[in-house]
Design a protein around this motif. Structure first.
Motif, PDB file in Angstrom:
ATOM      1  N   HIS A   1     -26.714 -21.046  59.006  1.00 17.54           N
ATOM      2  CA  HIS A   1     -25.188 -20.419  59.124  1.00 17.54           C
ATOM      3  C   HIS A   1     -25.350 -22.072  57.239  1.00 17.54           C
ATOM      4  CE1 HIS A   1     -21.813 -23.346  59.118  1.00 17.54           C
ATOM      5  NE2 HIS A   1     -21.595 -22.050  58.674  1.00 17.54           N
ATOM      6  N   CYS A   2     -26.336 -22.403  57.177  1.00 16.11           N
ATOM      7  CA  CYS A   2     -26.672 -23.444  55.789  1.00 16.11           C
ATOM      8  C   CYS A   2     -26.670 -22.470  54.859  1.00 16.11           C
ATOM      9  CB  CYS A   2     -27.068 -24.171  56.139  1.00 16.11           C
ATOM     10  SG  CYS A   2     -28.468 -24.948  54.846  1.00 16.11           S
TER      11      CYS A   2
ATOM     12  N   SER B   1     -23.983 -34.453  70.220  1.00 14.32           N
ATOM     13  CA  SER B   1     -24.073 -34.953  69.143  1.00 14.32           C
ATOM     14  C   SER B   1     -24.058 -36.493  69.314  1.00 14.32           C
ATOM     15  CB  SER B   1     -24.220 -33.834  68.710  1.00 14.32           C
ATOM     16  OG  SER B   1     -24.259 -34.618  67.508  1.00 14.32           O
TER      17      SER B   1
ATOM     18  N   GLN C   1     -31.390 -22.533  64.071  1.00 13.11           N
ATOM     19  CA  GLN C   1     -30.117 -21.546  64.184  1.00 13.11           C
ATOM     20  C   GLN C   1     -28.657 -22.500  62.630  1.00 13.11           C
ATOM     21  OE1 GLN C   1     -28.352 -18.949  66.744  1.00 13.11           O
ATOM     22  NE2 GLN C   1     -30.243 -18.122  65.606  1.00 13.11           N
ATOM     23  N   ARG C   2     -29.487 -23.238  63.064  1.00  9.20           N
ATOM     24  CA  ARG C   2     -28.046 -24.116  61.645  1.00  9.20           C
ATOM     25  C   ARG C   2     -29.194 -24.059  60.309  1.00  9.20           C
ATOM     26  NH1 ARG C   2     -30.113 -27.580  57.314  1.00  9.20           N
ATOM     27  NH2 ARG C   2     -31.795 -28.113  58.147  1.00  9.20           N
ATOM     28  N   LYS C   3     -29.974 -23.351  60.096  1.00  7.56           N
ATOM     29  CA  LYS C   3     -30.686 -23.284  58.630  1.00  7.56           C
ATOM     30  C   LYS C   3     -29.707 -21.871  58.382  1.00  7.56           C
ATOM     31  CE  LYS C   3     -35.097 -25.437  58.130  1.00  7.56           C
ATOM     32  NZ  LYS C   3     -36.406 -25.083  57.944  1.00  7.56           N
TER      33      LYS C   3
ATOM     34  N   CYS D   1     -33.040 -24.656  53.664  1.00  2.79           N
ATOM     35  CA  CYS D   1     -32.415 -24.043  54.370  1.00  2.79           C
ATOM     36  C   CYS D   1     -33.184 -22.379  54.668  1.00  2.79           C
ATOM     37  CB  CYS D   1     -31.026 -23.973  53.957  1.00  2.79           C
ATOM     38  SG  CYS D   1     -30.098 -25.555  53.629  1.00  2.79           S
TER      39      CYS D   1
ATOM     40  N   TRP E   1     -24.916 -28.669  57.970  1.00  2.00           N
ATOM     41  CA  TRP E   1     -25.909 -29.229  59.156  1.00  2.00           C
ATOM     42  C   TRP E   1     -24.570 -28.927  60.485  1.00  2.00           C
ATOM     43  CZ3 TRP E   1     -30.189 -31.688  59.744  1.00  2.00           C
ATOM     44  CH2 TRP E   1     -30.740 -32.119  58.271  1.00  2.00           C
TER      45      TRP E   1
ATOM     46  N   GLY F   1     -23.940 -26.128  62.498  1.00  2.00           N
ATOM     47  CA  GLY F   1     -24.769 -25.209  62.956  1.00  2.00           C
ATOM     48  C   GLY F   1     -25.487 -26.063  63.952  1.00  2.00           C
ATOM     49  N   TYR F   2     -25.682 -27.443  63.576  1.00  2.00           N
ATOM     50  CA  TYR F   2     -27.087 -27.713  64.128  1.00  2.00           C
ATOM     51  C   TYR F   2     -26.069 -28.633  65.916  1.00  2.00           C
ATOM     52  CZ  TYR F   2     -31.644 -30.620  65.605  1.00  2.00           C
ATOM     53  OH  TYR F   2     -32.214 -30.955  67.087  1.00  2.00           O
ATOM     54  N   ASP F   3     -24.922 -28.629  65.693  1.00  2.00           N
ATOM     55  CA  ASP F   3     -23.979 -29.015  67.059  1.00  2.00           C
ATOM     56  C   ASP F   3     -24.020 -28.172  67.653  1.00  2.00           C
ATOM     57  OD1 ASP F   3     -21.890 -30.712  68.972  1.00  2.00           O
ATOM     58  OD2 ASP F   3     -21.201 -31.748  66.826  1.00  2.00           O
TER      59      ASP F   3
ATOM     60  N   GLU G   1     -32.969 -25.455  65.244  1.00  2.44           N
ATOM     61  CA  GLU G   1     -32.773 -25.732  63.983  1.00  2.44           C
ATOM     62  C   GLU G   1     -32.571 -24.746  63.298  1.00  2.44           C
ATOM     63  OE1 GLU G   1     -33.001 -28.281  61.622  1.00  2.44           O
ATOM     64  OE2 GLU G   1     -34.277 -27.818  59.727  1.00  2.44           O
TER      65      GLU G   1
END
Ligand SMILES: [Cu+2]
Length: 497
Positions: free
Chosen positions: A113-114, A188, A109-111, A47, A258, A260-262, A107
């Motif tokens: 949030h993670c 997704s 952007q997901r990190k 992350c 995970w 934030g990946y959707d 990816e």
């Protein structure tokens, strides 16, 4: 009727100066931030964010045109808008492939949030779930995400859509069709079947419950949370939509690391942000005034991939400072809230008697049923006080132990001694509501607060009456790994005094 003197036998009353939503705070007493992005804990490396030296947010000129975030049911009719939304996420996915370290890729952007939810990546104070930073921090995340989408579309006026799942219309409880199209960049494969998503949201997120949990409640502690405790906007509707979309067990919306990946994550959170905005505009509602809240600062990457520092105080007025507003879509909980609070429960006060100014809490131990490990019961006595007129009684399930890797659903009843997983909830006046947790959050006990004024009215229970509380753990997420454990169930007449 005279003030009720409650006889207490073999029970202990704790008198508290203040009812707190949450467990002992992990958050320091001072404002926090900004985080140092080069200080990533190696154990959270999946992350970690690209490190760079951030500069402060550049205040927008108030002449910047207002952007309007519209409901998905509105934009579904707007083919050019949907094409831009789709193209924007296609760009974020392409960036992820072509420039993996570009913070604007999906990816990355997901990190983002993670990094601030699931692991102690940048330190325990930077946990943006389960406390009052949940709403402003996600508002900042959406704001910068929206600017990145606008950059990707080449349209500076581009605004996020919101998924209006708080509507009572069944169609709005469904996953928006544009996100379910397998050929779209919004799609997704890591989601439940569409019918299951809709039924999980429809059966648990109702206008009545939304009204009882937010619309009727003026205190920010219950709605937004506190420094160390969650608010009901997070643990009621928000968490259940995560659980409903993600099948929990794969990298998906049902896991905070995970989610934030959707792409639907952002439309979902725009609705949470909108609900905060709508609640905030009701009479008598306000955001926390503490400097610990308002002066805390966080870091995000903007549309030029530049790291920016932004303070909570700056985002509280989103129309003026962030230059966006929400399309007005009436829902039953907002309509009822706009009509003003309903009548108060019987309060047994003596006309002309002195007003009560000290809230007192009755704390009961919760006992897990010998027959069913998913059911806990407590005998709750009325606090030994005379509630004032307009009291907002609350129950708090204090320090519910849960496992970080599992989602959680708790359903709570009053005077329902036979409560179990099959006890009807819809239309049941003894049902006071649900709270949910998403997998992947912090591993610590959480507390849940239930405003119960409307339920007591429905049961004709005055504030001086004693009652039993039944807590049922849902089994829809499969077998749980540990027994249900709740430290206590607290009853307070008037937490806002
Ligand atoms: Cu979320």
């Amino acid at each position: 009727m005279m003030r009720t003197i409650v006889m207490v036998v073999a029970m202990v009353i704790f008198l508290c100066g203040r009812s707190s939503n949450g467990p002992v705070s992990l958050v320091s007493a001072d404002p926090i931030g900004p985080p140092n992005l080069s200080n990533c804990n190696p154990s959270g490396s999946e992350c970690c964010l690209p490190s760079s030296t951030p500069s402060t947010f550049i205040a927008l000129n108030s002449s910047t045109p207002l952007r309007t975030r519209r409901a998905l049911q509105t934009v579904l009719q707007d083919a050019p808008y949907l094409a831009r939304l789709n193209a924007a996420y296609a760009t974020l996915r392409r960036l992820e492939r072509d420039a993996p370290n570009d913070p604007r890729g999906l990816e990355q952007q997901r990190k983002l949030h993670c990094a601030f939810c699931s692991e102690l990546v940048y330190g325990s104070e930077y946990n943006m779930h389960g406390n009052w930073f949940f709403l402003p921090w996600h508002r900042m995340l959406l704001y910068y995400h929206e600017r990145i989408l606008a950059w990707a579309t080449g349209d500076a006026s581009f605004a996020l859509p919101f998924w209006n799942w708080d509507s009572d219309a069944a169609a709005q409880k469904a996953l928006p069709s544009s996100y379910a199209d397998t050929t779209s960049a919004l799609y997704s494969a890591r989601r439940r079947a569409a019918a299951d998503i809709q039924s999980m949201i429809q059966s648990e997120i109702t206008g009545d419950q939304l009204f009882m949990n937010f619309g009727d409640v003026p205190e920010s502690d219950s709605v937004i949370g506190t420094a160390g405790g969650n608010g009901n906007l997070e643990t009621y509707g928000h968490n259940q939509v995560h659980n409903a979309v993600g099948p929990n067990g794969s990298p998906d919306m049902g896991n905070l690391a995970w989610a934030g990946y959707d792409p639907v994550f952002y439309a979902h959170h725009a609705n949470v942000d909108r609900m905060w905005s709508v609640w905030r505009q009701l009479p008598g509602r306000s955001d926390p005034t503490s400097a610990d809240f308002r002066d805390s600062r966080f870091v995000f990457y903007d549309e030029n991939a530049t790291a920016r520092i932004i303070a909570v105080s700056f985002v509280l007025d989103h129309a003026t400072n962030l230059r966006y507003v929400y399309e007005n879509v009436p829902n039953t909980w907002t309509t009822r809230a706009e009509l003003g609070p309903s009548r108060t429960v019987a309060h047994n006060d003596v006309p002309g008697g002195p007003p009560l100014t000290v809230p007192q809490t009755y704390r009961a131990s919760a006992t897990v049923s010998a027959e069913d490990p998913n059911v806990a019961t407590a005998f709750v006595q009325s606090p030994d006080t005379t509630p004032r007129r307009g009291a907002i009684p609350e129950l708090t399930l204090r320090n519910v132990a849960h496992s970080k890797g599992e989602p959680l659903a708790l359903y709570v009843f009053i005077n329902q001694p036979d409560a179990g997983v099959n006890t009807p909830r819809a239309g049941n006046p003894r049902y006071i509501g649900a709270r949910f947790l998403v997998a992947g959050g912090m591993s610590m006990p959480v507390s849940f607060t239930f405003p119960i004024r409307i339920c007591l009215e429905g049961l004709n229970l005055s504030l001086s009456r004693n009652f039993t509380v039944q807590v049922v753990r849902g089994v829809e997420f499969g077998a749980t790994k540990r027994p249900l454990s709740i430290q206590s169930i607290d009853y307070v007449h008037d937490p806002q005094v």
